[in-house]
Design a protein around this motif. Sequence first.
Motif, PDB file in Angstrom:
ATOM      1  N   ASN A 131      18.468 -50.292  -4.127  1.00  0.00           N
ATOM      2  CA  ASN A 131      19.846 -49.974  -4.476  1.00  0.00           C
ATOM      3  C   ASN A 131      19.935 -49.839  -5.996  1.00  0.00           C
ATOM      4  O   ASN A 131      20.224 -50.804  -6.699  1.00  0.00           O
ATOM      5  CB  ASN A 131      20.795 -51.063  -3.963  1.00  0.00           C
ATOM      6  N   TYR A 132      19.698 -48.634  -6.496  1.00  0.00           N
ATOM      7  CA  TYR A 132      19.642 -48.424  -7.944  1.00  0.00           C
ATOM      8  C   TYR A 132      21.014 -48.480  -8.608  1.00  0.00           C
ATOM      9  O   TYR A 132      21.099 -48.567  -9.828  1.00  0.00           O
ATOM     10  CB  TYR A 132      18.917 -47.121  -8.257  1.00  0.00           C
ATOM     11  N   SER A 133      22.072 -48.470  -7.828  1.00  0.00           N
ATOM     12  CA  SER A 133      23.407 -48.657  -8.403  1.00  0.00           C
ATOM     13  C   SER A 133      23.519 -50.027  -9.056  1.00  0.00           C
ATOM     14  O   SER A 133      24.209 -50.189 -10.063  1.00  0.00           O
ATOM     15  CB  SER A 133      24.486 -48.509  -7.337  1.00  0.00           C
ATOM     16  N   LEU A 134      22.833 -51.010  -8.488  1.00  0.00           N
ATOM     17  CA  LEU A 134      22.845 -52.353  -9.081  1.00  0.00           C
ATOM     18  C   LEU A 134      22.184 -52.349 -10.455  1.00  0.00           C
ATOM     19  O   LEU A 134      22.643 -53.011 -11.382  1.00  0.00           O
ATOM     20  CB  LEU A 134      22.147 -53.349  -8.153  1.00  0.00           C
ATOM     21  N   LYS A 177      24.528 -50.585 -12.845  1.00  0.00           N
ATOM     22  CA  LYS A 177      25.658 -51.468 -13.166  1.00  0.00           C
ATOM     23  C   LYS A 177      25.234 -52.539 -14.170  1.00  0.00           C
ATOM     24  O   LYS A 177      25.990 -52.903 -15.070  1.00  0.00           O
ATOM     25  CB  LYS A 177      26.201 -52.111 -11.897  1.00  0.00           C
ATOM     26  N   ALA A 178      23.995 -53.036 -14.056  1.00  0.00           N
ATOM     27  CA  ALA A 178      23.482 -54.023 -15.008  1.00  0.00           C
ATOM     28  C   ALA A 178      23.352 -53.406 -16.395  1.00  0.00           C
ATOM     29  O   ALA A 178      23.683 -54.030 -17.409  1.00  0.00           O
ATOM     30  CB  ALA A 178      22.138 -54.571 -14.536  1.00  0.00           C
ATOM     31  N   VAL A 179      22.889 -52.153 -16.465  1.00  0.00           N
ATOM     32  CA  VAL A 179      22.797 -51.460 -17.750  1.00  0.00           C
ATOM     33  C   VAL A 179      24.195 -51.263 -18.333  1.00  0.00           C
ATOM     34  O   VAL A 179      24.415 -51.434 -19.534  1.00  0.00           O
ATOM     35  CB  VAL A 179      22.067 -50.108 -17.599  1.00  0.00           C
ATOM     36  N   THR A 180      25.158 -50.961 -17.470  1.00  0.00           N
ATOM     37  CA  THR A 180      26.550 -50.802 -17.915  1.00  0.00           C
ATOM     38  C   THR A 180      27.072 -52.103 -18.521  1.00  0.00           C
ATOM     39  O   THR A 180      27.760 -52.080 -19.537  1.00  0.00           O
ATOM     40  CB  THR A 180      27.442 -50.375 -16.732  1.00  0.00           C
ATOM     41  N   ALA A 181      26.726 -53.223 -17.920  1.00  0.00           N
ATOM     42  CA  ALA A 181      27.174 -54.515 -18.449  1.00  0.00           C
ATOM     43  C   ALA A 181      26.607 -54.769 -19.835  1.00  0.00           C
ATOM     44  O   ALA A 181      27.268 -55.385 -20.670  1.00  0.00           O
ATOM     45  CB  ALA A 181      26.756 -55.640 -17.496  1.00  0.00           C
ATOM     46  N   GLU A 238      23.748 -42.170 -15.827  1.00  0.00           N
ATOM     47  CA  GLU A 238      25.062 -41.928 -15.222  1.00  0.00           C
ATOM     48  C   GLU A 238      25.652 -43.239 -14.732  1.00  0.00           C
ATOM     49  O   GLU A 238      24.931 -44.102 -14.223  1.00  0.00           O
ATOM     50  CB  GLU A 238      24.926 -40.978 -14.037  1.00  0.00           C
ATOM     51  N   ILE A 239      26.967 -43.393 -14.910  1.00  0.00           N
ATOM     52  CA  ILE A 239      27.657 -44.597 -14.442  1.00  0.00           C
ATOM     53  C   ILE A 239      28.916 -44.211 -13.674  1.00  0.00           C
ATOM     54  O   ILE A 239      29.337 -43.061 -13.692  1.00  0.00           O
ATOM     55  CB  ILE A 239      28.039 -45.537 -15.606  1.00  0.00           C
ATOM     56  N   ASP A 240      29.509 -45.206 -13.064  1.00  0.00           N
ATOM     57  CA  ASP A 240      30.804 -45.070 -12.410  1.00  0.00           C
ATOM     58  C   ASP A 240      31.830 -45.679 -13.367  1.00  0.00           C
ATOM     59  O   ASP A 240      31.657 -46.813 -13.832  1.00  0.00           O
ATOM     60  CB  ASP A 240      30.775 -45.827 -11.089  1.00  0.00           C
TER      61      ASP A 240
END
Length: 120
Positions: free
Chosen positions: A14-17, A20-24, A81-83
Amino acid sequence: MERVEVAPSSCAGNYSLVRKAVTAGFFYHTARLTRGGYRTVKHQQTVFIHPNSSLFEEQPRWVIYHELVFTTKEFMRQVIEIDSGWLLEVAPHYYQAKELEDASARKMPKKVGKSREELG
């Protein structure tokens, strides 16, 4: 991770996780797609994805970058890319909802930018 007593775990594909960690970690290096390229969210600086990036042709609506490099233009390097919704989750102290309103409801220029569904 051992030093800060966090148990290592897998994202299990699940690469979204991971994104999301990079976004944090890099929430302050956010840019949004506009008609003339990308604009940083807080300072409204016009920036572009570096031509050597794998996302250069894709043009996602929201990205996080690691660094800006100025050559002929201000280019973002190490782009992911992020959400946009993740930004309020990981940095509510830094962003307001109105700064991050989804631009997909507004008209986008023809053949510019791909939605998350189109990118896969």
